[in-house]
Design a protein around this motif. Structure first.
Motif, PDB file in Angstrom:
ATOM      1  N   ASN A 220       0.979  -1.203   0.000  1.00 42.38           N
ATOM      2  CA  ASN A 220       0.133  -0.104   0.039  1.00 42.38           C
ATOM      3  C   ASN A 220       0.854   1.139   0.213  1.00 42.38           C
ATOM      4  N   LEU A 221       0.252   2.218  -0.380  1.00 40.85           N
ATOM      5  CA  LEU A 221       0.881   3.589  -0.322  1.00 40.85           C
ATOM      6  C   LEU A 221       1.189   4.064   1.019  1.00 40.85           C
ATOM      7  N   ASP A 222       0.277   3.764   2.052  1.00 39.60           N
ATOM      8  CA  ASP A 222       0.150   4.580   3.199  1.00 39.60           C
ATOM      9  C   ASP A 222      -0.376   3.692   4.163  1.00 39.60           C
ATOM     10  N   GLU A 223      -0.160   4.034   5.588  1.00 38.78           N
ATOM     11  CA  GLU A 223      -0.842   3.340   6.559  1.00 38.78           C
ATOM     12  C   GLU A 223      -2.208   3.108   6.424  1.00 38.78           C
ATOM     13  N   GLU A 224      -3.045   4.274   6.401  1.00 37.51           N
ATOM     14  CA  GLU A 224      -4.501   3.795   5.995  1.00 37.51           C
ATOM     15  C   GLU A 224      -4.764   2.580   5.249  1.00 37.51           C
ATOM     16  N   GLY A 225      -4.092   2.750   4.000  1.00 37.66           N
ATOM     17  CA  GLY A 225      -4.314   1.536   3.271  1.00 37.66           C
ATOM     18  C   GLY A 225      -3.947  -0.014   3.773  1.00 37.66           C
ATOM     19  N   LEU A 226      -2.646   0.188   4.485  1.00 39.62           N
ATOM     20  CA  LEU A 226      -2.340  -0.905   5.301  1.00 39.62           C
ATOM     21  C   LEU A 226      -3.275  -1.398   6.266  1.00 39.62           C
TER      22      LEU A 226
ATOM     23  N   MET B 210      10.439 -10.659  12.533  1.00 42.69           N
ATOM     24  CA  MET B 210       9.732 -10.253  11.405  1.00 42.69           C
ATOM     25  C   MET B 210       9.690  -8.481  11.115  1.00 42.69           C
ATOM     26  N   GLY B 211       9.654  -7.892  12.435  1.00 42.41           N
ATOM     27  CA  GLY B 211       9.621  -6.648  12.468  1.00 42.41           C
ATOM     28  C   GLY B 211       8.145  -6.052  12.238  1.00 42.41           C
ATOM     29  N   GLY B 212       8.077  -4.767  12.266  1.00 42.53           N
ATOM     30  CA  GLY B 212       6.720  -4.267  12.001  1.00 42.53           C
ATOM     31  C   GLY B 212       6.083  -3.810  13.297  1.00 42.53           C
ATOM     32  N   SER B 213       4.596  -3.434  13.226  1.00 38.77           N
ATOM     33  CA  SER B 213       4.200  -2.904  14.375  1.00 38.77           C
ATOM     34  C   SER B 213       2.919  -3.903  15.041  1.00 38.77           C
ATOM     35  N   LYS B 214       1.648  -3.541  14.359  1.00 39.36           N
ATOM     36  CA  LYS B 214       0.599  -4.178  14.898  1.00 39.36           C
ATOM     37  C   LYS B 214       0.805  -5.727  14.552  1.00 39.36           C
ATOM     38  N   SER B 215       0.326  -6.774  15.352  1.00 39.75           N
ATOM     39  CA  SER B 215       0.659  -8.120  15.581  1.00 39.75           C
ATOM     40  C   SER B 215      -0.319  -8.738  15.785  1.00 39.75           C
ATOM     41  N   GLU B 216      -1.126 -10.021  15.382  1.00 37.40           N
ATOM     42  CA  GLU B 216      -1.781 -10.912  15.934  1.00 37.40           C
ATOM     43  C   GLU B 216      -1.340 -12.146  15.463  1.00 37.40           C
TER      44      GLU B 216
ATOM     45  N   GLY C 110       5.302  -2.600   7.793  1.00 32.24           N
ATOM     46  CA  GLY C 110       5.719  -1.304   7.699  1.00 32.24           C
ATOM     47  C   GLY C 110       6.573  -0.984   6.396  1.00 32.24           C
ATOM     48  N   ARG C 111       7.476  -0.503   6.702  1.00 34.35           N
ATOM     49  CA  ARG C 111       8.639  -0.210   5.465  1.00 34.35           C
ATOM     50  C   ARG C 111      10.033  -0.893   5.512  1.00 34.35           C
ATOM     51  N   ARG C 112       9.902  -1.838   6.565  1.00 31.16           N
ATOM     52  CA  ARG C 112      11.098  -2.279   6.676  1.00 31.16           C
ATOM     53  C   ARG C 112      12.097  -2.932   5.506  1.00 31.16           C
ATOM     54  N   TYR C 113      11.046  -3.945   5.083  1.00 28.90           N
ATOM     55  CA  TYR C 113      11.647  -4.480   3.693  1.00 28.90           C
ATOM     56  C   TYR C 113      11.725  -3.751   2.304  1.00 28.90           C
TER      57      TYR C 113
ATOM     58  N   VAL D 184       8.365   5.355  -0.209  1.00 29.85           N
ATOM     59  CA  VAL D 184       8.495   4.069  -0.109  1.00 29.85           C
ATOM     60  C   VAL D 184       7.307   3.336   0.398  1.00 29.85           C
ATOM     61  N   VAL D 185       6.824   1.988  -0.250  1.00 27.66           N
ATOM     62  CA  VAL D 185       5.807   1.055  -0.184  1.00 27.66           C
ATOM     63  C   VAL D 185       5.805   0.763   1.476  1.00 27.66           C
ATOM     64  N   THR D 186       4.558   0.658   1.868  1.00 28.22           N
ATOM     65  CA  THR D 186       4.158   0.270   3.041  1.00 28.22           C
ATOM     66  C   THR D 186       3.564  -1.459   3.117  1.00 28.22           C
ATOM     67  N   MET D 187       4.147  -2.301   3.837  1.00 24.79           N
ATOM     68  CA  MET D 187       3.644  -3.545   3.440  1.00 24.79           C
ATOM     69  C   MET D 187       3.078  -4.382   4.840  1.00 24.79           C
ATOM     70  N   GLY D 188       2.273  -5.349   4.573  1.00 23.05           N
ATOM     71  CA  GLY D 188       1.582  -6.230   5.404  1.00 23.05           C
ATOM     72  C   GLY D 188       2.141  -7.495   5.209  1.00 23.05           C
ATOM     73  N   SER D 189       2.441  -8.574   6.370  1.00 24.72           N
ATOM     74  CA  SER D 189       2.678  -9.930   6.007  1.00 24.72           C
ATOM     75  C   SER D 189       1.631 -10.761   6.916  1.00 24.72           C
TER      76      SER D 189
END
Length: 598
Positions: free
Chosen positions: A166-172, A204-210, A446-449, A466-471
């Motif tokens: 996604n382009l931004d956090e809202e899209g993520l 894995m990095g990143g913020s929100k996680s479940e 987020g944007r780590r990778y 920079v693109v923002t990612m989810g895994s």
């Protein structure tokens, strides 16, 4: 097409495999679904592949439903992308590395973040191309130190891993919500009870996680729930903030002789015997300083000490979740209790009498500290709290050592085992611990990778962003084991219809052309009705063995063609309930079809 057991590649076993501990492992081997090839590595037999394919298809259908598109990467990958993100070193011994004939480095992929990122970088360059969700169902490889529990902890396993761009956090946030909803549908269709819980992102990095955990006593993960709905993996549980204690009038700390007091129990006894007070000393008055070793990805052993209240046990997994970051160690670190050999390199650490004052920046009772070993504390060690703890001198402890006045620390981390009754961090009541199997995990990367691999697109203003990612991962082979663990009885497997290797098994329970012809006719008509049918037409196998195999294999419905044919009926038996009823020959196909449609 009817599956005939007379020619089907199947051998069931009477005895449990010697290495199997869990029911799922025992039954999947005994019933002819899998066979062990090496520790943590299994071959899938025809029965097993039938179940595995059905699980994969359910996952695939729900991913497609949210607009995700399937790709497929190789399992053998070059070193360079992983080196760019730092994970070539961070993974340490947890990955399989190899070289080709030209001595170029490769790995067997544990996850594919790098490859997904590079693929999107190669194909897309504008915000107009986003969002995009990509997924694959692919074999992964990890060099588990202790593979166990059959398919639940192996060295080779199949995962569905997907990534949102996604382009931004809202899209993520939208991508995360879509995947979360898809996961709940997947596990509902798999007949697996699931509890989403807060989790640590880890390496894995990143913020929100479940995590999506299947509650079961045999699970390796411990999680907590509260009456108010809070749920988290224990590694993600935080201690509610505790107020500092006013130590203005606290007496000065003093060192006392405490011979033969190397444990909390013996220390409390010595304190009450030699230094009594109005209210007896308890373990809660003591500060236990635990010497640990942090094993870095490259194998270095770095010593650290963690202070926890003496009435609580240190939790190495919780400590492991954050101590590496606090010590500036990149990648997945492992935490072990320090050995005598580790302590020999630090003679200032006296086993059984270790106390604070270990950091190079701190002193205890006016003595200059002699160690550069980092010292961390649990959040329960608040400023102003007073403790009995080791004096870093054999047979001596310090009494009345005040946190913040007499000693400091290099960091605070969650360090103790979460216990029933601990308060939930959101104030929703006391926590209750339970166990579960991790079936899925979703991260906001987020944007780590993207930053490491320079994945950028032009935004609406024409600027590179920079693109923002989810895994998002689901354990596919693990799901097969978890379903088997949740759905079995003392006779064998009891597959939910959605993943069973067949809808119905027709058993020829006797000899004679009439029984054979009737069973063939019923099986053929069931097949024409769209059901997945097995026909047990094994000529030299007794009816009793056929019945036992049907129960062991776990097909939802059994049609027994036996003596009742003379009276115009066959027996239809439900595997889950054990209920059986006689059904007229001319009604059996419709009856079984209705059962399969439920």
């Amino acid at each position: 097409m009817v599956t005939r057991l007379s020619t089907f590649f199947l051998r069931t076993l009477r005895d449990d495999p010697a290495e199997a501990e869990l029911a799922s492992h025992k039954l999947l081997v005994r019933a002819g679904y899998i066979r062990r090839a090496a520790p943590g590595i299994y071959s899938w037999l025809p029965l097993g592949l039938k179940v595995l394919n059905k699980v994969e298809n359910i996952v695939r259908e729900e991913m497609n439903a949210i607009g995700a598109q399937e790709v497929h990467f190789p399992a053998l990958l070059p070193k360079e992308p992983y080196e760019a993100t730092g994970r070539w070193e961070e993974y340490g011994d947890n990955i399989f590395r190899l070289q080709d004939r030209r001595k170029a480095d490769y790995l067997l992929a544990p996850t594919h973040e790098e490859m997904f990122t590079l693929l999107v970088k190669d194909m897309y360059s504008s915000y107009k191309d986003l969002p995009v969700y990509l997924y694959q169902i692919q074999t992964k490889y990890r060099d588990e130190a202790r593979p166990r529990a059959g398919l639940l902890r192996g060295r080779e396993f199949i995962m569905k891993d997907s990534y949102s761009f996604n382009l931004d956090e809202e899209g993520l946030d939208e991508a995360y919500a879509a995947h979360r909803a898809a996961y709940l549908k997947i596990f509902e269709r798999l007949s697996l009870e699931i509890r989403p819980v807060f989790a640590m992102a880890g390496a894995m990095g990143g913020s929100k996680s479940e995590e999506f955990l299947h509650p079961t006593e045999v699970g390796e993960d411990t999680f907590v729930v509260s009456p108010g709905g809070y749920a988290a993996n224990v590694e993600a549980v935080t201690t509610p903030p505790l107020d500092p204690i006013d130590y203005t009038n606290a007496p000065a700390a003093h060192v006392e002789l405490t011979p033969n007091s190397e444990t909390i129990e013996t220390l409390v006894d010595a304190a009450n015997e030699n230094h009594p007070k109005d209210t007896p000393w308890t373990s809660a008055d003591t500060l236990k300083c635990v010497a640990l070793v942090v094993v870095t990805p490259n194998g270095d052993r770095e010593l650290a000490v963690v202070g926890v209240p003496g009435n609580r046990q240190a939790d190495l997994k919780r400590i492991e979740a954050t101590i590496g970051e606090l010590m500036g160690i990149a990648g997945e670190s492992q935490v072990e209790v320090a050995t005598d050999e580790d302590l020999e390199r630090h003679p200032e650490l006296v086993k059984g009498y270790i106390g604070p004052g270990l950091s190079k920046d701190e002193a205890v009772l006016g003595r200059e500290a002699r160690s550069g070993v980092p010292f961390f504390v649990d959040p329960r060690v608040v400023e102003g709290s007073s403790w009995i703890t080791g004096a870093n001198l054999r047979d001596h402890h310090v009494f009345g050592l005040v946190a913040g006045r007499d000693f400091g620390w290099d960091g605070v981390l969650e360090a103790v085992v979460v216990e029933d009754g601990d308060p939930a961090p959101d104030g929703s009541g006391p926590l209750k611990t339970t166990r579960g199997i991790e079936m899925g995990h979703i991260f906001q990367l987020g944007r780590r990778y993207a930053e490491a691999l320079d994945l950028k697109v032009l935004d609406p203003n024409g600027k590179a962003q920079v693109v923002t990612m989810g895994s998002y991962g689901v354990g596919v082979t693990r799901a097969v084991a978890a379903i088997a663990e949740a759905h079995h009885d003392d006779k064998g497997l009891v597959w939910p219809r959605a993943v069973a290797p067949a809808d119905v098994v027709v058993i020829i329970a006797g000899k004679g052309d009439e029984l054979t012809e009737t069973a063939e006719d019923i099986a053929g008509k069931l097949d024409e009705a769209g059901l997945d049918v097995m026909l047990d037409d094994r000529a030299k196998v007794s009816a009793g063995v056929k019945f036992r195999d049907a129960e062991l294999i776990g097909i939802p419905t059994t049609v027994v063609v036996g003596r009742g044919v003379a009276d115009g009926v066959v027996e239809v038996k439900d595997r889950a309930t054990g209920e059986a009823e006689n059904i007229a020959l001319d009604a059996v196909v419709e009856h079984v079809a209705q059962l399969a449609a439920r």
